[in-house]
Design a protein around this motif. Structure first.
Motif, PDB file in Angstrom:
ATOM      1  N   UNK A  61       0.980  -1.238  -0.040  1.00  0.00           N
ATOM      2  CA  UNK A  61       0.089  -0.095   0.103  1.00  0.00           C
ATOM      3  C   UNK A  61       0.715   1.198   0.070  1.00  0.00           C
ATOM      4  N   UNK A  62       2.242   1.211   0.533  1.00  0.00           N
ATOM      5  CA  UNK A  62       2.912   2.427   0.698  1.00  0.00           C
ATOM      6  C   UNK A  62       2.795   3.192   1.951  1.00  0.00           C
ATOM      7  N   UNK A  63       1.645   3.250   2.441  1.00  0.00           N
ATOM      8  CA  UNK A  63       1.274   4.116   3.659  1.00  0.00           C
ATOM      9  C   UNK A  63       0.092   3.148   4.503  1.00  0.00           C
ATOM     10  N   UNK A  64       0.206   2.949   5.868  1.00  0.00           N
ATOM     11  CA  UNK A  64      -0.503   2.140   6.481  1.00  0.00           C
ATOM     12  C   UNK A  64      -0.998   3.166   7.764  1.00  0.00           C
ATOM     13  N   UNK A  65      -2.094   2.671   8.628  1.00  0.00           N
ATOM     14  CA  UNK A  65      -2.595   3.322   9.409  1.00  0.00           C
ATOM     15  C   UNK A  65      -2.871   2.261  10.494  1.00  0.00           C
ATOM     16  N   UNK A  66      -2.477   2.231  11.869  1.00  0.00           N
ATOM     17  CA  UNK A  66      -2.646   1.191  12.887  1.00  0.00           C
ATOM     18  C   UNK A  66      -3.211   1.925  14.121  1.00  0.00           C
ATOM     19  N   UNK A  67      -4.496   1.395  14.677  1.00  0.00           N
ATOM     20  CA  UNK A  67      -5.066   1.694  15.867  1.00  0.00           C
ATOM     21  C   UNK A  67      -4.302   1.303  17.145  1.00  0.00           C
ATOM     22  N   UNK A  68      -3.913   2.008  18.026  1.00  0.00           N
ATOM     23  CA  UNK A  68      -3.415   1.788  19.139  1.00  0.00           C
ATOM     24  C   UNK A  68      -4.246   0.997  19.891  1.00  0.00           C
ATOM     25  N   UNK A  69      -3.766   0.030  21.017  1.00  0.00           N
ATOM     26  CA  UNK A  69      -4.903  -0.700  21.876  1.00  0.00           C
ATOM     27  C   UNK A  69      -4.166  -0.289  23.275  1.00  0.00           C
ATOM     28  N   UNK A  70      -4.728  -1.062  24.127  1.00  0.00           N
ATOM     29  CA  UNK A  70      -4.545  -0.951  25.509  1.00  0.00           C
ATOM     30  C   UNK A  70      -3.086  -1.308  25.731  1.00  0.00           C
ATOM     31  N   UNK A  71      -2.682  -2.329  25.417  1.00  0.00           N
ATOM     32  CA  UNK A  71      -1.405  -2.994  25.618  1.00  0.00           C
ATOM     33  C   UNK A  71      -0.248  -1.884  25.154  1.00  0.00           C
ATOM     34  N   UNK A  72      -0.480  -1.068  23.972  1.00  0.00           N
ATOM     35  CA  UNK A  72       0.512  -0.183  23.712  1.00  0.00           C
ATOM     36  C   UNK A  72       0.365   0.957  24.545  1.00  0.00           C
ATOM     37  N   UNK A  73      -0.722   1.514  25.143  1.00  0.00           N
ATOM     38  CA  UNK A  73      -0.554   2.484  26.101  1.00  0.00           C
ATOM     39  C   UNK A  73       0.092   2.101  27.575  1.00  0.00           C
ATOM     40  N   UNK A  74      -0.328   0.860  27.794  1.00  0.00           N
ATOM     41  CA  UNK A  74       0.323   0.275  28.924  1.00  0.00           C
ATOM     42  C   UNK A  74       1.873   0.024  29.030  1.00  0.00           C
ATOM     43  N   UNK A  75       2.387   0.153  27.663  1.00  0.00           N
ATOM     44  CA  UNK A  75       3.942  -0.254  27.684  1.00  0.00           C
ATOM     45  C   UNK A  75       4.611   0.945  27.416  1.00  0.00           C
ATOM     46  N   UNK A  76       3.881   2.204  26.976  1.00  0.00           N
ATOM     47  CA  UNK A  76       4.815   3.298  26.586  1.00  0.00           C
ATOM     48  C   UNK A  76       5.413   3.944  27.989  1.00  0.00           C
ATOM     49  N   UNK A  77       6.373   4.711  28.053  1.00  0.00           N
ATOM     50  CA  UNK A  77       6.777   5.677  28.984  1.00  0.00           C
ATOM     51  C   UNK A  77       6.620   7.004  28.913  1.00  0.00           C
TER      52      UNK A  77
END
Length: 461
Positions: free
Chosen positions: A43-59
């Motif tokens: 596709x060249x460009x993609x969009x991914x929706x963040x989920x709860x696990x990503x927010x829990x891991x971010x610092x």
């Protein structure tokens, strides 16, 4: 002296390697990684929706430690978009009726515009005849059009023009005028260049005209002489649909505290969630006025976020009634939160409910897949790419409805899932730190040995 020079050169070379070793381990600085399943190949460009696990891991409070990597471990250009941001969703489009007009002198304007409309039984327009009563001696030529936007009940952001492919390269400048009564006209766009160029099999086409203001009727007039397009359609670009109202909620239990005779309830958020709403739950029938505060660090100052507002719950024979969640003035990612009641609460401890809408990370596909999203680093930070401007440019070329293809967070690999995997990740980090320490110590020892040899007095013959 030759041996001494060789030792010194070796030490300097070892020190020079350290930045390269740091770059090689960049992907390993993140706590968790998720493989990405692509909804569309190439596709060249993609969009991914963040989920709860990503927010829990971010610092990082700004989610700068959320990044996408290709198979070679290189970070990809990416940017974080809020759910209500127009660029996160494609705009809507709607075809509009249009009619050719007799030529007018753009500098002085034309004659009076007449409109004959045929309506159905409900008052809707089913046929329009439009024309200009020309002045004496006026020439008639193509290239001027009347667009009927009277049926729209919402603003038009831009007009998207469609025309026949020209025999040769086309470059024409147009202005747009608007009227609500077909009598008084005002300028809505002073001038936009329409392009249709072709070279070597490649075609560049630009047919989008933005509107500064709104009107029921629009007329498009060429600015200056020259070839004009043969129009085949006019499409209105409308604002994107209302954002997805899918709200995610975290329920947090806190600790009761008393400071200066005032009772408080303190909570710790388990991640970097973009909180936009708050709610409070107490068991049984209750009605309490609350004030909500937050802070980034545990030793920082509390900042007001909402209230005082009344949260209530009443349960009876008619059913249960509850208060609506309280919107926050802005999105907040703080980790520490405090509820302060305005009236006594009793022995029951409140449950703080904080609501958020998942954000969207848009990235460009560079290098070979598989791609992976990583989150949770104390040091690494994503470089924000100019993705919003790129999306606008791509939609001008590919159509207003174009969207980056979806990408989905797959289940985390087994070796990175759960506490055992996180412990293993920390062990890898300790091994890396140990290796770093040995390299630095070796470099220091070699350098010290070289300096000692340089300072040693020459042997007496």
């Amino acid at each position: 002296m030759t041996a001494t020079r060789a030792i010194a050169q070796g030490a300097f070379a070892l020190v020079a390697l350290l930045p390269l070793l740091a770059t090689a381990g960049e992907r390993g600085q993140y706590a968790r990684q998720w493989p990405l399943a692509l909804g569309q190949e190439e596709s060249g460009a993609y969009r991914v929706v963040l989920d709860e696990a990503v927010y829990r891991s971010a610092i990082d409070p700004a989610l700068g430690d959320v990044e996408v990597f290709n198979a070679a471990g290189r970070p990809l250009p990416a940017a974080l978009l809020s759910p209500e941001q127009p660029l996160a969703q494609a705009p809507r489009t709607l075809a509009l009726p249009w009619f050719p007009l007799p030529a007018q002198d753009p500098a002085v304007g034309g004659g009076d515009l007449r409109l004959v409309a045929e309506r159905d039984g409900e008052g809707g327009i089913v046929r329009i005849e439009a024309g200009v009563v020309p002045r004496d001696g006026e020439a008639h030529a193509p290239g001027q059009w009347l667009v009927d936007a009277s049926r729209l009940r919402e603003p038009v952001r831009a007009l998207l023009l469609e025309w026949e492919q020209p025999q040769q390269s086309l470059q024409a400048r147009y202005r747009v005028e608007g009227s609500n009564d077909l009598g008084q006209w005002r300028t809505l766009n002073g001038g936009t260049t329409l392009l249709d160029l072709e070279r070597g099999g490649e075609r560049l086409r630009q047919g989008r005209i933005t509107l500064d203001r709104q009107a029921r009727y629009l007329r498009l007039l060429p600015v200056g002489p020259g070839p004009v397009p043969v129009l085949t359609g006019v499409v209105a670009e409308l604002s994107p649909p209302p954002p997805d109202t899918r709200w995610e909620w975290l329920e947090i239990r806190g600790e009761r505290r008393s400071e200066g005779g005032q009772e408080h309830f303190d909570f710790v958020l388990p991640g970097r969630f973009p909180m936009e709403r708050a709610d409070v739950h107490l068991p049984g029938n209750n009605a309490v006025q609350w004030s909500l505060y937050s802070r980034e660090r545990g030793d920082g100052s509390w900042l007001w976020r909402a209230g005082p507002w009344m949260a209530f719950q009443v349960v009876g024979a008619e059913g249960a009634s509850q208060s609506e969640p309280k919107p926050l003035p802005r999105t907040v990612r703080d980790r520490h939160w405090r509820l302060t009641p305005g009236t006594p609460v009793g022995d029951a401890d409140p449950v703080l409910r904080l609501g958020y809408r998942p954000e969207v990370l848009v990235f460009l596909a560079q290098g070979e897949p598989p791609f992976a999203l990583a989150a949770g680093s104390a040091n690494a930070r994503r470089t924000e790419a100019p993705i919003p401007g790129l999306l606008e440019a791509l939609r001008r070329q590919r159509g207003a409805g174009w969207q980056p293809a979806p990408a989905y967070l797959a289940e985390a690999p087994e070796e990175l899932a759960g506490d055992r995997a996180l412990r293993a990740q920390r062990q890898v980090d300790w091994k890396s730190l140990l290796l770093w320490g040995l390299l630095v110590a070796g470099a220091v020892l070699v350098a010290a040995l070289g300096l000692s040899l340089l300072r040693r007095p020459p042997a007496q013959g």
